[in-house]
Each structure stands twice: as structure tokens, then as C-alpha cells.
Design a protein around this motif. Structure first.
Motif, PDB file in Angstrom:
ATOM      1  N   LEU A 103      42.178  51.517  47.816  1.00  0.00           N
ATOM      2  CA  LEU A 103      41.400  50.868  46.779  1.00  0.00           C
ATOM      3  C   LEU A 103      40.101  51.642  46.656  1.00  0.00           C
ATOM      4  O   LEU A 103      39.417  51.885  47.661  1.00  0.00           O
ATOM      5  N   ILE A 104      39.781  52.033  45.443  1.00  0.00           N
ATOM      6  CA  ILE A 104      38.553  52.770  45.161  1.00  0.00           C
ATOM      7  C   ILE A 104      37.685  51.890  44.276  1.00  0.00           C
ATOM      8  O   ILE A 104      38.142  51.371  43.259  1.00  0.00           O
ATOM      9  N   GLY A 105      36.449  51.724  44.679  1.00  0.00           N
ATOM     10  CA  GLY A 105      35.516  50.893  43.922  1.00  0.00           C
ATOM     11  C   GLY A 105      34.979  51.605  42.699  1.00  0.00           C
ATOM     12  O   GLY A 105      35.217  52.794  42.483  1.00  0.00           O
ATOM     13  N   LYS A 106      34.231  50.868  41.904  1.00  0.00           N
ATOM     14  CA  LYS A 106      33.642  51.443  40.695  1.00  0.00           C
ATOM     15  C   LYS A 106      32.642  52.548  41.023  1.00  0.00           C
ATOM     16  O   LYS A 106      32.321  53.363  40.172  1.00  0.00           O
ATOM     17  N   ASP A 107      32.168  52.573  42.256  1.00  0.00           N
ATOM     18  CA  ASP A 107      31.252  53.628  42.677  1.00  0.00           C
ATOM     19  C   ASP A 107      31.978  54.889  43.130  1.00  0.00           C
ATOM     20  O   ASP A 107      31.354  55.871  43.509  1.00  0.00           O
ATOM     21  N   GLY A 108      33.326  54.861  43.111  1.00  0.00           N
ATOM     22  CA  GLY A 108      34.111  56.018  43.509  1.00  0.00           C
ATOM     23  C   GLY A 108      34.381  56.097  44.991  1.00  0.00           C
ATOM     24  O   GLY A 108      35.053  57.020  45.457  1.00  0.00           O
ATOM     25  N   ARG A 109      33.898  55.128  45.744  1.00  0.00           N
ATOM     26  CA  ARG A 109      34.093  55.132  47.193  1.00  0.00           C
ATOM     27  C   ARG A 109      35.317  54.324  47.583  1.00  0.00           C
ATOM     28  O   ARG A 109      35.661  53.331  46.951  1.00  0.00           O
ATOM     29  N   GLU A 110      35.938  54.757  48.662  1.00  0.00           N
ATOM     30  CA  GLU A 110      37.094  54.049  49.194  1.00  0.00           C
ATOM     31  C   GLU A 110      36.647  52.719  49.781  1.00  0.00           C
ATOM     32  O   GLU A 110      35.722  52.659  50.585  1.00  0.00           O
ATOM     33  N   LYS A 111      37.308  51.638  49.380  1.00  0.00           N
ATOM     34  CA  LYS A 111      36.975  50.296  49.849  1.00  0.00           C
ATOM     35  C   LYS A 111      38.000  49.752  50.834  1.00  0.00           C
ATOM     36  O   LYS A 111      37.679  48.914  51.669  1.00  0.00           O
ATOM     37  N   LEU A 123      39.187  40.548  48.835  1.00  0.00           N
ATOM     38  CA  LEU A 123      38.283  41.639  49.180  1.00  0.00           C
ATOM     39  C   LEU A 123      37.493  42.089  47.955  1.00  0.00           C
ATOM     40  O   LEU A 123      36.270  42.249  48.010  1.00  0.00           O
ATOM     41  N   ILE A 124      38.183  42.262  46.849  1.00  0.00           N
ATOM     42  CA  ILE A 124      37.519  42.688  45.611  1.00  0.00           C
ATOM     43  C   ILE A 124      36.551  41.620  45.130  1.00  0.00           C
ATOM     44  O   ILE A 124      35.412  41.919  44.755  1.00  0.00           O
ATOM     45  N   ASP A 125      36.992  40.368  45.149  1.00  0.00           N
ATOM     46  CA  ASP A 125      36.143  39.278  44.659  1.00  0.00           C
ATOM     47  C   ASP A 125      34.898  39.079  45.511  1.00  0.00           C
ATOM     48  O   ASP A 125      33.928  38.461  45.064  1.00  0.00           O
ATOM     49  N   ASP A 126      34.908  39.595  46.721  1.00  0.00           N
ATOM     50  CA  ASP A 126      33.752  39.470  47.607  1.00  0.00           C
ATOM     51  C   ASP A 126      32.738  40.597  47.410  1.00  0.00           C
ATOM     52  O   ASP A 126      31.659  40.568  47.982  1.00  0.00           O
ATOM     53  N   MET A 127      33.068  41.572  46.577  1.00  0.00           N
ATOM     54  CA  MET A 127      32.155  42.689  46.317  1.00  0.00           C
ATOM     55  C   MET A 127      31.040  42.227  45.370  1.00  0.00           C
ATOM     56  O   MET A 127      31.283  41.440  44.454  1.00  0.00           O
ATOM     57  N   PRO A 128      29.808  42.702  45.595  1.00  0.00           N
ATOM     58  CA  PRO A 128      28.678  42.251  44.774  1.00  0.00           C
ATOM     59  C   PRO A 128      28.873  42.441  43.264  1.00  0.00           C
ATOM     60  O   PRO A 128      28.561  41.536  42.484  1.00  0.00           O
ATOM     61  N   ARG A 158      31.667  42.603  41.595  1.00  0.00           N
ATOM     62  CA  ARG A 158      32.694  41.666  41.133  1.00  0.00           C
ATOM     63  C   ARG A 158      32.138  40.248  41.065  1.00  0.00           C
ATOM     64  O   ARG A 158      32.465  39.490  40.145  1.00  0.00           O
ATOM     65  N   LYS A 159      31.296  39.864  42.017  1.00  0.00           N
ATOM     66  CA  LYS A 159      30.679  38.536  41.983  1.00  0.00           C
ATOM     67  C   LYS A 159      29.857  38.363  40.703  1.00  0.00           C
ATOM     68  O   LYS A 159      29.888  37.312  40.069  1.00  0.00           O
ATOM     69  N   ALA A 160      29.144  39.419  40.328  1.00  0.00           N
ATOM     70  CA  ALA A 160      28.361  39.371  39.087  1.00  0.00           C
ATOM     71  C   ALA A 160      29.284  39.244  37.877  1.00  0.00           C
ATOM     72  O   ALA A 160      28.984  38.504  36.936  1.00  0.00           O
ATOM     73  N   GLU A 161      30.416  39.955  37.908  1.00  0.00           N
ATOM     74  CA  GLU A 161      31.383  39.854  36.810  1.00  0.00           C
ATOM     75  C   GLU A 161      31.945  38.438  36.705  1.00  0.00           C
ATOM     76  O   GLU A 161      32.080  37.888  35.610  1.00  0.00           O
ATOM     77  N   MET A 162      32.257  37.834  37.849  1.00  0.00           N
ATOM     78  CA  MET A 162      32.832  36.484  37.848  1.00  0.00           C
ATOM     79  C   MET A 162      31.825  35.450  37.373  1.00  0.00           C
ATOM     80  O   MET A 162      32.203  34.453  36.762  1.00  0.00           O
ATOM     81  N   ALA A 163      30.531  35.677  37.645  1.00  0.00           N
ATOM     82  CA  ALA A 163      29.503  34.742  37.192  1.00  0.00           C
ATOM     83  C   ALA A 163      29.399  34.735  35.674  1.00  0.00           C
ATOM     84  O   ALA A 163      29.074  33.710  35.079  1.00  0.00           O
ATOM     85  N   LYS A 164      29.718  35.863  35.051  1.00  0.00           N
ATOM     86  CA  LYS A 164      29.640  35.971  33.592  1.00  0.00           C
ATOM     87  C   LYS A 164      30.891  35.455  32.895  1.00  0.00           C
ATOM     88  O   LYS A 164      30.831  35.020  31.749  1.00  0.00           O
ATOM     89  N   LYS A 165      32.041  35.571  33.566  1.00  0.00           N
ATOM     90  CA  LYS A 165      33.293  35.266  32.898  1.00  0.00           C
ATOM     91  C   LYS A 165      34.269  34.569  33.855  1.00  0.00           C
ATOM     92  O   LYS A 165      34.533  35.090  34.936  1.00  0.00           O
ATOM     93  N   LYS A 166      34.784  33.440  33.459  1.00  0.00           N
ATOM     94  CA  LYS A 166      35.748  32.710  34.282  1.00  0.00           C
ATOM     95  C   LYS A 166      37.123  33.363  34.189  1.00  0.00           C
ATOM     96  O   LYS A 166      37.473  34.023  33.220  1.00  0.00           O
ATOM     97  N   SER A 167      37.926  33.133  35.199  1.00  0.00           N
ATOM     98  CA  SER A 167      39.272  33.692  35.255  1.00  0.00           C
ATOM     99  C   SER A 167      40.173  33.040  34.205  1.00  0.00           C
ATOM    100  O   SER A 167      40.098  31.844  33.964  1.00  0.00           O
TER     101      SER A 167
END
Length: 145
Positions: free
Chosen positions: A102-110, A125-130, A132-141
């Protein structure tokens, strides 16, 4: 003189931008790269799981790449052989069978795994990334689990 400086700076910027590898597009989103020696039942299973989890992957802005060392590539024709070899080397995927990263938006291996993927753990794991948390706060699943 002012125009010469401007021309020089714009030339440097365009040269610098062209220096990025073409697989740098993976840095604009999260990515999963899955590598195997041959396209076998485990690769088919992984591809099937990608289709089953499409909504979750799309919602998390995850692009996937499946590569086999005998020439299978999904999606087809996205990269040439040299680009694939560079990417595998860049992420240290030179040896081993059925390896995913899994590679994050920063290009680093997660995360990295071999064998079968635990999709629930990966999504947590993805949902716990900062970011992604900001993305979830803006938009519900909108995905049904």
C-alpha cells in the motif's frame, strides 16, 4: 534581462517536472501494487477481491496495479517494461511471490503483505491515516458493507 531570467527559471521548472518518473502518478492517490511470478489462482482471487471492494477502493481514492513477472499487467498498457522494472526496484519488489504494498498519497509505503490480503484491516489502516480522517470528516461513506 528580466525576460532572460524568467525564461531561465521557466526552463528549469519544465526540466524539473519532466524529471519525475511516469509512475509518479501514483503519488496523487493511494495505490496498491500487487506482484506475483505468474497469473495463477491467487492472482485471480486478488483481482476478484478488487472487484468486490471497488466501492471501498474508489471511496478511499485507491488505484491498483497487478503485475506478474511473466508479463501480465492490470490495467493493461499503463506502463512499459522498463517503467515496471523501475517501479519494482523503487519499492524493493524484486523477489518473492504474491507481494502487495500500500502506497500513500505521499508516495511512501504504508503497508506490505505477502499472500492473501485482509481487506478489513487494510481499510482500517487507511481510515486511521490523518489525510483519510480529514477526507471522512468532509464526506460520509456511501458504500454498503
Amino acid at each position: 534581462m528580466k525576460y532572460i531570467n524568467l525564461l531561465f527559471i521557466s526552463g528549469l521548472l519544465s526540466f524539473n517536472a519532466s524529471a519525475y518518473p511516469e509512475y509518479g502518478q501514483f503519488k496523487n492517490h493511494r495505490s496498491i501494487i500487487y506482484v506475483a511470478d505468474v497469473k495463477d489462482k491467487r492472482v485471480d482471487k486478488f483481482i476478484n477481491e478488487l472487484n468486490q471492494n471497488k466501492c471501498l477502493l474508489d471511496e478511499r481514492d485507491i488505484k491498483t496495479l497487478v503485475i506478474t513477472r511473466n508479463g501480465f499487467l492490470l490495467p493493461n498498457h499503463m506502463f512499459n517494461q522498463q517503467q515496471i522494472e523501475n517501479m519494482l526496484k523503487s519499492y524493493n519488489l524484486g523477489e518473492g511471490n504474491h507481494i502487495g504494498i500500500l502506497i500513500g498519497k505521499d508516495g511512501r509505503e504504508k503497508d506490505r503483505w505477502s499472500g492473501d490480503l485482509d481487506w478489513s484491516s487494510l481499510m482500517l489502516l487507511i481510515d486511521d491515516m490523518p489525510l483519510r480522517k480529514a477526507e471522512m470528516a468532509k464526506k460520509k461513506s456511501h458504500c454498503v458493507i
